[in-house]
Design a protein around this motif. Structure first.
Motif, PDB file in Angstrom:
ATOM      1  N   HIS A 150     -17.696 -34.482   6.300  1.00  0.00           N
ATOM      2  CA  HIS A 150     -16.853 -34.071   7.869  1.00  0.00           C
ATOM      3  C   HIS A 150     -16.127 -35.214   8.521  1.00  0.00           C
ATOM      4  CE1 HIS A 150     -18.164 -29.937   8.169  1.00  0.00           C
ATOM      5  NE2 HIS A 150     -19.394 -30.285   7.484  1.00  0.00           N
ATOM      6  N   ALA A 151     -16.792 -36.219   8.617  1.00  0.00           N
ATOM      7  CA  ALA A 151     -16.018 -37.502   9.157  1.00  0.00           C
ATOM      8  C   ALA A 151     -14.709 -37.668   8.513  1.00  0.00           C
ATOM      9  CB  ALA A 151     -17.048 -38.697   9.110  1.00  0.00           C
ATOM     10  N   LEU A 152     -14.605 -37.758   7.224  1.00  0.00           N
ATOM     11  CA  LEU A 152     -13.492 -38.022   6.203  1.00  0.00           C
ATOM     12  C   LEU A 152     -12.463 -36.772   6.490  1.00  0.00           C
ATOM     13  CD1 LEU A 152     -14.705 -39.512   3.186  1.00  0.00           C
ATOM     14  CD2 LEU A 152     -13.356 -40.903   4.893  1.00  0.00           C
ATOM     15  N   SER A 153     -13.072 -35.637   6.688  1.00  0.00           N
ATOM     16  CA  SER A 153     -12.099 -34.418   6.878  1.00  0.00           C
ATOM     17  C   SER A 153     -11.529 -34.764   8.206  1.00  0.00           C
ATOM     18  CB  SER A 153     -13.081 -33.324   6.707  1.00  0.00           C
ATOM     19  OG  SER A 153     -12.247 -32.047   6.995  1.00  0.00           O
ATOM     20  N   GLU A 154     -12.216 -35.009   9.232  1.00  0.00           N
ATOM     21  CA  GLU A 154     -11.492 -34.978  10.592  1.00  0.00           C
ATOM     22  C   GLU A 154     -10.589 -36.063  10.557  1.00  0.00           C
ATOM     23  OE1 GLU A 154     -14.426 -35.690  13.481  1.00  0.00           O
ATOM     24  OE2 GLU A 154     -15.761 -33.802  12.912  1.00  0.00           O
ATOM     25  N   VAL A 156      -8.490 -37.150   7.864  1.00  0.00           N
ATOM     26  CA  VAL A 156      -7.320 -36.369   7.304  1.00  0.00           C
ATOM     27  C   VAL A 156      -6.867 -35.249   8.048  1.00  0.00           C
ATOM     28  CG1 VAL A 156      -7.105 -34.871   5.147  1.00  0.00           C
ATOM     29  CG2 VAL A 156      -8.566 -36.766   4.921  1.00  0.00           C
ATOM     30  N   GLY A 157      -7.607 -34.488   8.699  1.00  0.00           N
ATOM     31  CA  GLY A 157      -7.032 -33.436   9.638  1.00  0.00           C
ATOM     32  C   GLY A 157      -6.269 -33.938  10.889  1.00  0.00           C
ATOM     33  N   SER A 158      -6.460 -35.052  11.041  1.00  0.00           N
ATOM     34  CA  SER A 158      -5.837 -35.458  12.313  1.00  0.00           C
ATOM     35  C   SER A 158      -4.652 -36.004  11.791  1.00  0.00           C
ATOM     36  CB  SER A 158      -6.495 -36.618  13.220  1.00  0.00           C
ATOM     37  OG  SER A 158      -7.020 -37.877  12.224  1.00  0.00           O
ATOM     38  N   SER A 159      -4.475 -36.666  10.631  1.00  0.00           N
ATOM     39  CA  SER A 159      -3.085 -37.325  10.206  1.00  0.00           C
ATOM     40  C   SER A 159      -2.304 -35.946   9.730  1.00  0.00           C
ATOM     41  CB  SER A 159      -3.578 -38.016   8.818  1.00  0.00           C
ATOM     42  OG  SER A 159      -4.101 -37.447   8.039  1.00  0.00           O
ATOM     43  N   LEU A 160      -2.943 -35.012   9.239  1.00  0.00           N
ATOM     44  CA  LEU A 160      -2.133 -33.769   8.951  1.00  0.00           C
ATOM     45  C   LEU A 160      -1.437 -32.996   9.915  1.00  0.00           C
ATOM     46  CD1 LEU A 160      -4.263 -32.186   6.074  1.00  0.00           C
ATOM     47  CD2 LEU A 160      -2.126 -33.184   5.822  1.00  0.00           C
ATOM     48  N   ALA A 161      -2.201 -33.342  11.150  1.00  0.00           N
ATOM     49  CA  ALA A 161      -1.963 -32.601  12.400  1.00  0.00           C
ATOM     50  C   ALA A 161      -0.729 -33.037  12.859  1.00  0.00           C
ATOM     51  CB  ALA A 161      -2.934 -32.405  13.347  1.00  0.00           C
ATOM     52  N   ARG A 162      -0.623 -34.476  12.786  1.00  0.00           N
ATOM     53  CA  ARG A 162       0.604 -35.272  13.361  1.00  0.00           C
ATOM     54  C   ARG A 162       1.687 -34.799  12.551  1.00  0.00           C
ATOM     55  NH1 ARG A 162      -3.206 -39.342  13.951  1.00  0.00           N
ATOM     56  NH2 ARG A 162      -2.885 -40.282  11.853  1.00  0.00           N
ATOM     57  N   SER A 163       1.667 -34.254  11.150  1.00  0.00           N
ATOM     58  CA  SER A 163       3.037 -34.047  10.376  1.00  0.00           C
ATOM     59  C   SER A 163       3.034 -32.540  10.274  1.00  0.00           C
ATOM     60  CB  SER A 163       2.527 -34.802   8.899  1.00  0.00           C
ATOM     61  OG  SER A 163       1.608 -34.256   8.407  1.00  0.00           O
ATOM     62  N   ALA A 164       2.095 -31.726  10.697  1.00  0.00           N
ATOM     63  CA  ALA A 164       2.213 -30.351  10.444  1.00  0.00           C
ATOM     64  C   ALA A 164       1.276 -29.507  11.375  1.00  0.00           C
ATOM     65  CB  ALA A 164       1.667 -29.833   9.127  1.00  0.00           C
ATOM     66  N   SER A 165       1.982 -28.365  11.815  1.00  0.00           N
ATOM     67  CA  SER A 165       1.212 -27.495  12.871  1.00  0.00           C
ATOM     68  C   SER A 165      -0.264 -26.704  12.522  1.00  0.00           C
ATOM     69  CB  SER A 165       2.211 -26.525  13.606  1.00  0.00           C
ATOM     70  OG  SER A 165       2.818 -25.820  12.388  1.00  0.00           O
ATOM     71  N   SER A 166      -0.315 -26.691  11.240  1.00  0.00           N
ATOM     72  CA  SER A 166      -1.408 -25.902  10.505  1.00  0.00           C
ATOM     73  C   SER A 166      -2.706 -26.451  10.583  1.00  0.00           C
ATOM     74  CB  SER A 166      -0.974 -25.145   9.485  1.00  0.00           C
ATOM     75  OG  SER A 166      -0.629 -26.111   8.100  1.00  0.00           O
ATOM     76  N   SER A 167      -3.785 -26.173  10.612  1.00  0.00           N
ATOM     77  CA  SER A 167      -4.866 -26.975  10.317  1.00  0.00           C
ATOM     78  C   SER A 167      -5.634 -26.377   9.121  1.00  0.00           C
ATOM     79  CB  SER A 167      -6.004 -26.731  11.559  1.00  0.00           C
ATOM     80  OG  SER A 167      -6.332 -25.481  11.749  1.00  0.00           O
ATOM     81  N   ARG A 169      -8.803 -25.969   6.273  1.00  0.00           N
ATOM     82  CA  ARG A 169     -10.292 -25.675   6.181  1.00  0.00           C
ATOM     83  C   ARG A 169     -10.887 -26.696   5.609  1.00  0.00           C
ATOM     84  NH1 ARG A 169     -10.052 -20.068   3.163  1.00  0.00           N
ATOM     85  NH2 ARG A 169      -8.505 -21.425   2.183  1.00  0.00           N
ATOM     86  N   LEU A 170     -12.205 -26.933   5.705  1.00  0.00           N
ATOM     87  CA  LEU A 170     -13.015 -28.050   4.723  1.00  0.00           C
ATOM     88  C   LEU A 170     -12.690 -27.878   3.318  1.00  0.00           C
ATOM     89  CD1 LEU A 170     -14.928 -30.289   5.273  1.00  0.00           C
ATOM     90  CD2 LEU A 170     -16.758 -28.774   5.051  1.00  0.00           C
ATOM     91  N   SER A 171     -12.749 -26.771   3.008  1.00  0.00           N
ATOM     92  CA  SER A 171     -12.831 -26.585   1.500  1.00  0.00           C
ATOM     93  C   SER A 171     -11.432 -26.868   0.925  1.00  0.00           C
ATOM     94  CB  SER A 171     -13.000 -24.918   0.845  1.00  0.00           C
ATOM     95  OG  SER A 171     -12.103 -24.297   1.854  1.00  0.00           O
ATOM     96  N   ASP A 172     -10.176 -27.118   1.742  1.00  0.00           N
ATOM     97  CA  ASP A 172      -8.944 -27.445   1.465  1.00  0.00           C
ATOM     98  C   ASP A 172      -8.687 -28.808   1.316  1.00  0.00           C
ATOM     99  OD1 ASP A 172      -8.395 -24.627   0.845  1.00  0.00           O
ATOM    100  OD2 ASP A 172      -7.936 -24.543   3.000  1.00  0.00           O
ATOM    101  N   VAL A 173      -9.651 -29.671   1.945  1.00  0.00           N
ATOM    102  CA  VAL A 173      -9.264 -31.133   2.110  1.00  0.00           C
ATOM    103  C   VAL A 173     -10.073 -31.654   0.651  1.00  0.00           C
ATOM    104  CG1 VAL A 173      -9.813 -32.976   3.494  1.00  0.00           C
ATOM    105  CG2 VAL A 173      -9.396 -30.889   4.330  1.00  0.00           C
ATOM    106  N   GLU A 174      -9.527 -32.623   0.272  1.00  0.00           N
ATOM    107  CA  GLU A 174     -10.096 -33.286  -1.026  1.00  0.00           C
ATOM    108  C   GLU A 174     -10.736 -34.454  -0.868  1.00  0.00           C
ATOM    109  OE1 GLU A 174      -6.426 -33.940  -3.599  1.00  0.00           O
ATOM    110  OE2 GLU A 174      -5.980 -31.710  -3.769  1.00  0.00           O
ATOM    111  N   ILE A 175     -12.271 -34.565  -1.044  1.00  0.00           N
ATOM    112  CA  ILE A 175     -13.045 -35.558  -0.562  1.00  0.00           C
ATOM    113  C   ILE A 175     -14.040 -35.714  -1.591  1.00  0.00           C
ATOM    114  CG2 ILE A 175     -14.449 -36.566   0.973  1.00  0.00           C
ATOM    115  CD1 ILE A 175     -12.846 -35.129   3.255  1.00  0.00           C
TER     116      ILE A 175
END
Length: 302
Positions: A150-154, A156-167, A169-175
């Protein structure tokens, strides 16, 4: 390769001892239906399996009672056992129902790596955890690996949010998060015979040369993956027995899947199937990784 796996998954069934019906196996390519899947490979584990399953299911049930969004499944993969392992496992299916506990019968012995791979390909979770049937690692430690994901996903999610508007799901992040016994190494060195220490040191050196640095304990049977990471890793993995763990680390690096290590509690359980001759098989498999991927004989599909 992916299309072949998709076909193989769609043709498989789980047996429901309660209704005697066949339940189609889901595919790792399908959307997640559960929060977490626990994949437990088992080969001739009729005596150690009950304690491990009881402890695991009690923990999962407690969490689901406390948190209604927590859904789970335990998938026992019987790797061609010649004892009563499957009968023991099916008793838990009857008790906890086939939506929560499932048994996959491989028919003949393939090896732990293949049993884990098959389980991963048929799992329904957003998170997928492999754990041993001997109960050497406390199931409660899965919360440590889960928190790390969850920590790593957040991040990754924050870096993606800076480059794209869509968020995502946990299952879509590769960790990938690996349980580790490296913190117990000094204690293990003190209790093992000198020749076992010598062989293990040699094995770790070969692992380092094969997969590179980063993960100190590749062989701990307690590893967690997000669904998308598991999909990439377990549709690529080739090794069926001892060193599939090292191959996972190697593939994580090649596929640029973020991975980290988390210390877990671990207890030596009598009945280990690892022998000194196993070290030779392990070294041979490590050489296969170097040759197979190094020469491009084994392709990596992303």
């Amino acid at each position: 390769m992916h299309s072949l796996e998709r076909t193989a998954v769609s043709d498989a069934f789980f047996e429901d001892p309660g209704s005697l019906k066949k339940v189609p196996c889901p595919s790792i390519f399908d959307p997640a239906e559960k929060y977490i899947s626990l994949i437990m490979p088992a080969y001739n584990e009729e005596f150690r399996l009950p304690e491990a399953l009881t402890e695991t299911l009690n923990y999962l049930k407690q969490r689901s009672v406390a948190d209604k969004t927590f859904s789970y499944e335990v998938l026992i993969v019987d790797d061609g056992s010649t004892d009563r392992t499957s009968k023991v496992a099916f008793e838990y299916v009857k008790k906890h129902n086939i939506d929560n506990v499932r048994v996959l019968l491989l028919g003949r012995n393939h090896g732990k790596g293949e049993a884990v791979r098959k389980g991963m390909l048929h799992a329904r979770g957003e998170l997928l955890l492999m754990l041993d049937a001997d109960g050497a690692t406390q199931v409660t430690d899965l919360a440590k690996l889960e928190a790390q994901i969850h920590a790593l996903s957040e991040k990754v999610g924050s870096s993606l949010a800076r480059s794209a508007s869509s968020s995502q799901r946990l299952s879509d992040v590769e960790i990938a998060v690996f349980g580790s016994r490296a913190h117990l190494e000094k204690q293990a060195l003190a209790t093992r015979k000198w020749y076992r220490n010598f062989l293990m040191k040699g094995f770790h050196l070969v692992v380092l040369l094969t997969a590179g640095p980063g993960i100190r304990d590749t062989q701990c049977g307690f590893k967690m993956f997000t669904r998308s990471a598991a999909r990439k890793l377990f549709t690529n993995i080739r090794l069926k027995r001892w060193c599939f763990d090292v191959e996972i680390v190697y593939l994580c690096k090649r596929l640029r899947i973020p991975m980290t290590e988390v210390s877990v509690s671990w207890t030596e359980i009598p009945g280990s199937k690892v022998r000194m001759t196993s070290i030779l098989h392990m070294v041979f498999e490590l050489l296969l990784i170097r040759v197979g991927y190094g020469l491009g004989i084994w392709k990596i599909y992303s």
